[in-house]
Design a protein around this motif. Sequence first.
Motif, PDB file in Angstrom:
ATOM      1  N   VAL A  43       0.844  -1.205   0.000  1.00  0.00           N
ATOM      2  CA  VAL A  43       0.000   0.000   0.000  1.00  0.00           C
ATOM      3  C   VAL A  43       0.875   1.248   0.000  1.00  0.00           C
ATOM      4  N   LEU A  44       1.916   1.247   0.867  1.00  0.00           N
ATOM      5  CA  LEU A  44       2.808   2.403   0.978  1.00  0.00           C
ATOM      6  C   LEU A  44       3.546   2.687  -0.329  1.00  0.00           C
ATOM      7  N   CYS A  45       4.027   1.635  -0.985  1.00  0.00           N
ATOM      8  CA  CYS A  45       4.850   1.804  -2.192  1.00  0.00           C
ATOM      9  C   CYS A  45       4.027   1.831  -3.476  1.00  0.00           C
ATOM     10  N   GLY A  46       2.733   1.559  -3.370  1.00  0.00           N
ATOM     11  CA  GLY A  46       1.878   1.486  -4.551  1.00  0.00           C
ATOM     12  C   GLY A  46       1.449   2.844  -5.080  1.00  0.00           C
ATOM     13  N   PRO A  47       0.630   2.836  -6.135  1.00  0.00           N
ATOM     14  CA  PRO A  47       0.202   4.072  -6.800  1.00  0.00           C
ATOM     15  C   PRO A  47      -0.566   5.029  -5.893  1.00  0.00           C
ATOM     16  N   VAL A  48      -1.258   4.510  -4.879  1.00  0.00           N
ATOM     17  CA  VAL A  48      -2.091   5.372  -4.030  1.00  0.00           C
ATOM     18  C   VAL A  48      -1.242   6.296  -3.158  1.00  0.00           C
ATOM     19  N   VAL A  49      -0.037   5.832  -2.724  1.00  0.00           N
ATOM     20  CA  VAL A  49       0.785   6.643  -1.821  1.00  0.00           C
ATOM     21  C   VAL A  49       2.051   7.122  -2.533  1.00  0.00           C
ATOM     22  N   LEU A  50       3.110   6.298  -2.554  1.00  0.00           N
ATOM     23  CA  LEU A  50       4.397   6.745  -3.097  1.00  0.00           C
ATOM     24  C   LEU A  50       4.524   6.541  -4.606  1.00  0.00           C
ATOM     25  N   GLY A  51       3.790   5.599  -5.158  1.00  0.00           N
ATOM     26  CA  GLY A  51       3.826   5.377  -6.611  1.00  0.00           C
ATOM     27  C   GLY A  51       5.088   4.738  -7.121  1.00  0.00           C
ATOM     28  N   TRP A  52       5.742   3.945  -6.281  1.00  0.00           N
ATOM     29  CA  TRP A  52       6.996   3.310  -6.688  1.00  0.00           C
ATOM     30  C   TRP A  52       6.788   1.979  -7.409  1.00  0.00           C
ATOM     31  N   ILE A  53       5.598   1.409  -7.321  1.00  0.00           N
ATOM     32  CA  ILE A  53       5.342   0.115  -7.960  1.00  0.00           C
ATOM     33  C   ILE A  53       4.348   0.313  -9.101  1.00  0.00           C
ATOM     34  N   PRO A  54       4.796   0.209 -10.359  1.00  0.00           N
ATOM     35  CA  PRO A  54       3.866   0.322 -11.493  1.00  0.00           C
ATOM     36  C   PRO A  54       3.087  -0.984 -11.673  1.00  0.00           C
ATOM     37  N   LEU A  55       1.802  -0.891 -11.780  1.00  0.00           N
ATOM     38  CA  LEU A  55       0.984  -2.105 -11.923  1.00  0.00           C
ATOM     39  C   LEU A  55       0.815  -2.423 -13.408  1.00  0.00           C
ATOM     40  N   ASN A  56       1.940  -2.764 -14.042  1.00  0.00           N
ATOM     41  CA  ASN A  56       1.904  -3.076 -15.475  1.00  0.00           C
ATOM     42  C   ASN A  56       1.790  -4.585 -15.698  1.00  0.00           C
TER      43      ASN A  56
END
Length: 400
Positions: A43-56
């Motif tokens: 959640v922290l690293c995902g698009p909602v917060v930090l955006g470090w994990i691209p969900l490609n």
Amino acid sequence: MFDSTLTGILVIAVAAVLSPILAAFVGRFVRVPNVVVEILLGVLCGPVVLGWIPLNEAINGISEFGLAMLLFMAGYEIEFARIKGRPIRLAVWGWFISLGLGALLGLATSGFTLSAQIIGLAVTTTALGTILPMVRDAGALPTPFGGRVLAIGALGEFGPIVAMAFVFSEDERWHTILVIALFAAIAIGAAFMAARPRHPALARLVSGTMGTSGQLAVRIVMLVLIAMVVIAHAFGLDVLLGAFAAGIVIRLTIESGPKEEEHIVSAKLDAIGFGMLIPFFFVVSGAKLDLLSLFTDLSSLLLIPVFLVALLLVRGLPTYLLHRRDSELRPGESKALALFASAGLPLIVVITNTGVEAGAISSAHAAAMVTAGVFSVMIYPLAALRLYRIADKECEDLSA
């Protein structure tokens, strides 16, 4: 895109390393399963917060294979010699009662809709892969209590996977039943072949490559997993059913060989699954969660405690009522069983993700249900372990 994918994979790998460290640190105050920390880091690293994990597509593809590995390990953990007879009969009855209660809950909340079926199905799950290490660490797995946990967890994983085929299938019911029956026949045939004694030449080759770069045993495991997933997909079934069936087939194969080999292969599968692929799935699942939407939708926030209690009533209550007169259990263990049965998370993630993709439930409601699942694996197993230890101590005091 390739650079962002590599960066995302690196972030997920860092989260996977940090999760057991953080879980151990927090564990000095309250025990938190690794899976919970992995989801929160996602959640922290995902698009909602930090955006470090691209969900490609690339990251989602690895995540889906991690999910397949999770269900494979759930099937692999089932020891049929331990659950046959009364344990599996009670577990089957308990799950079908839960299915009926879940259907009533879905009807009461959403009427005759796909959303109702998703809600009803989600509350019938049990997180076998999450609770089993706790039961094993407590020394309870070899006991009759441990056998009941195995049986209840197996039905809590297998039942919802099969039911998903009916809920999300676009085919006629009779066609789905026929396809599942055909797949079951293939799985049973594979299991029968797996349980047969091996050819001496194959046995020597498997043993001879156990410590070399050949790793034939592990390669056969991966082949069976991929093959069963492909067959399930070709039949139009959820690939999770194929992964779960592959775990059962491999368990029967391993049990037919030397005991030492079973320990070695199990350790290697744990390393592959829990060392990389399964944490990858949970971190990405956390990245997909839209927790911020919970604070813009009051009904979603209210759904968290409602769903948490629903898990206890739908899964826990039938388990308690069916096992309270079980002569092989000690006083208090039936309550512990009920609490273990009520812990559900991995399949809640899967079911709600599928529901969001189908447009049946909102991302806020999905996030609320997964959050309730997170609380369930944090609260119910710890309470269950406490009840089990109390029962264990009382038994020791009586025998002293």
